[in-house]
Each structure stands twice: as structure tokens, then as C-alpha cells.
Design a protein around this motif. Structure first.
Motif, PDB file in Angstrom:
ATOM      1  N   LEU A  12      37.775 -32.468  13.037  1.00 20.63           N
ATOM      2  CA  LEU A  12      38.080 -31.125  13.325  1.00 20.63           C
ATOM      3  C   LEU A  12      36.806 -30.653  11.818  1.00 20.63           C
ATOM      4  CD1 LEU A  12      39.573 -28.185  13.068  1.00 20.63           C
ATOM      5  CD2 LEU A  12      40.903 -28.368  11.641  1.00 20.63           C
ATOM      6  N   PHE A  13      36.550 -31.694  11.118  1.00 24.46           N
ATOM      7  CA  PHE A  13      35.316 -31.196  10.118  1.00 24.46           C
ATOM      8  C   PHE A  13      34.182 -31.052  10.799  1.00 24.46           C
ATOM      9  CE2 PHE A  13      31.920 -33.305   8.032  1.00 24.46           C
ATOM     10  CZ  PHE A  13      31.689 -32.119   7.055  1.00 24.46           C
ATOM     11  N   LEU A  18      29.700 -29.289  14.261  1.00 24.23           N
ATOM     12  CA  LEU A  18      28.428 -28.669  14.775  1.00 24.23           C
ATOM     13  C   LEU A  18      28.725 -27.243  15.502  1.00 24.23           C
ATOM     14  CD1 LEU A  18      29.293 -32.002  16.854  1.00 24.23           C
ATOM     15  CD2 LEU A  18      27.604 -31.445  15.748  1.00 24.23           C
ATOM     16  N   LEU A  19      30.071 -26.500  15.558  1.00 29.23           N
ATOM     17  CA  LEU A  19      30.332 -25.215  15.977  1.00 29.23           C
ATOM     18  C   LEU A  19      29.476 -24.488  15.632  1.00 29.23           C
ATOM     19  CD1 LEU A  19      31.361 -23.542  18.184  1.00 29.23           C
ATOM     20  CD2 LEU A  19      32.607 -23.311  15.848  1.00 29.23           C
ATOM     21  N   ILE A  20      29.227 -24.158  13.985  1.00 29.25           N
ATOM     22  CA  ILE A  20      28.029 -23.399  13.209  1.00 29.25           C
ATOM     23  C   ILE A  20      26.925 -23.536  13.640  1.00 29.25           C
ATOM     24  CG2 ILE A  20      27.233 -23.164  10.729  1.00 29.25           C
ATOM     25  CD1 ILE A  20      30.925 -23.282  10.392  1.00 29.25           C
ATOM     26  N   SER A  21      26.434 -25.207  13.251  1.00 30.49           N
ATOM     27  CA  SER A  21      25.094 -25.900  13.401  1.00 30.49           C
ATOM     28  C   SER A  21      24.245 -25.512  14.439  1.00 30.49           C
ATOM     29  CB  SER A  21      25.151 -27.456  13.034  1.00 30.49           C
ATOM     30  OG  SER A  21      25.213 -27.701  14.184  1.00 30.49           O
ATOM     31  N   LEU A  22      25.358 -25.738  15.628  1.00 36.13           N
ATOM     32  CA  LEU A  22      24.707 -25.958  16.579  1.00 36.13           C
ATOM     33  C   LEU A  22      24.845 -24.000  17.245  1.00 36.13           C
ATOM     34  CD1 LEU A  22      26.588 -28.982  19.000  1.00 36.13           C
ATOM     35  CD2 LEU A  22      23.912 -28.519  17.861  1.00 36.13           C
ATOM     36  N   PHE A  46      21.267 -32.411  13.917  1.00 39.62           N
ATOM     37  CA  PHE A  46      22.552 -31.909  13.767  1.00 39.62           C
ATOM     38  C   PHE A  46      24.073 -32.297  14.388  1.00 39.62           C
ATOM     39  CE2 PHE A  46      20.800 -27.387  13.007  1.00 39.62           C
ATOM     40  CZ  PHE A  46      20.725 -27.859  11.504  1.00 39.62           C
ATOM     41  N   LEU A  47      23.740 -33.652  15.008  1.00 32.39           N
ATOM     42  CA  LEU A  47      24.653 -34.149  15.909  1.00 32.39           C
ATOM     43  C   LEU A  47      24.959 -36.003  14.855  1.00 32.39           C
ATOM     44  CD1 LEU A  47      27.035 -35.125  18.143  1.00 32.39           C
ATOM     45  CD2 LEU A  47      25.414 -35.931  18.761  1.00 32.39           C
ATOM     46  N   LEU A  48      23.420 -36.311  14.529  1.00 34.62           N
ATOM     47  CA  LEU A  48      23.922 -37.042  13.806  1.00 34.62           C
ATOM     48  C   LEU A  48      24.035 -37.106  12.711  1.00 34.62           C
ATOM     49  CD1 LEU A  48      19.817 -38.735  15.174  1.00 34.62           C
ATOM     50  CD2 LEU A  48      22.780 -39.549  16.163  1.00 34.62           C
TER      51      LEU A  48
END
Length: 126
Positions: A12-13, A18-22, A46-48
Motif C-alpha cells: 500500500l505504501f 507511485l501514485l503521487i510521484s507518477l 520513481f518505480l525503482l
């Protein structure tokens, strides 16, 4: 059940991160601050970072075998990603996609191993 809750909180974290950064990179790409290639690069970075932080948090909550905890978490994460790919995107499973998933699993496992070492060091000092 306790482990499943721990994995769920970490995933969930990761999803929130990812939702915020993407979202930010998408907005910057939309208003022409970032080019398409730069936006893709930031999304990949950001994914890494997100997978590493997720593994690190998982390792800090674990008591032993950080590598095993990382493999378990990465298996759940990759299962979740594959289900999303099958349902929504119908991605073809070729060598670059497999290597990408292998890289994510490695980074998540490495983060978990570092997190458990930090956890063990903090228990020894106190």
C-alpha cells in the motif's frame, strides 16, 4: 495473517508513493515541462526508488532472513503487477519485460536485506 498484513502495508505504501510521484511526472509532462523520454525516465526512477523503500520498510519490520522476506514481498508485488497487466493492458511477455520484473524483484529483495540489517544493528546497540 500477521505477515500478510505487513506485506499489505508495504505494498500500500508503494502504491501510494507511485501514485503521487507518477502523478507529478504526468502533470509536468502534460504542461510541457518534461519531454516524453524524460517523463518515462523519471517514472522508471520513481518505480525503482519506491520498490527499494518498500523492501527497506519490509526488512525493518522483519526479524530474520531479509532475503526471504524480500522474495516473498516481490513475488506478491509481481503477481499484483501481472494481474493488472493481464486485465488492463494485455502486455506481451518478452525478454525485456521479464528482465524488468527481475530487476524489480532484485531491488525489493536488496532493500529488504538492507532494512533487516538496520533492524538488527538497532537491536544490538540498545
Amino acid at each position: 495473517m500477521k505477515d500478510l498484513k505487513k506485506y499489505g502495508v508495504c505494498l500500500l505504501f508503494l502504491m501510494i508513493f507511485l501514485l503521487i510521484s507518477l502523478s507529478f511526472t504526468t502533470i509536468f509532462h502534460y504542461i510541457n515541462v518534461l519531454s516524453a523520454k524524460t517523463s518515462s525516465l523519471f517514472n522508471f526512477i520513481f518505480l525503482l526508488i519506491g520498490t527499494f523503500l518498500c523492501g527497506y520498510k519490509n526488512g525493518k519490520k522483519s526479524t530474520k532472513n531479509g532475503w526471504l522476506e524480500g522474495i516473498k514481498l516481490s513475488a506478491l508485488f509481481l503477481l499484483f503487477l501481472n494481474i493488472i497487466d493481464i486485465v488492463f493492458f494485455k502486455t506481451s511477455y518478452d525478454l525485456p519485460f521479464f528482465l524488468f520484473q527481475l530487476l524489480l524483484a532484485f531491488i525489493l529483495t536488496f532493500g529488504s536485506m538492507l532494512g533487516i540489517n538496520k533492524n538488527i544493528e538497532s537491536h544490538v546497540k540498545h
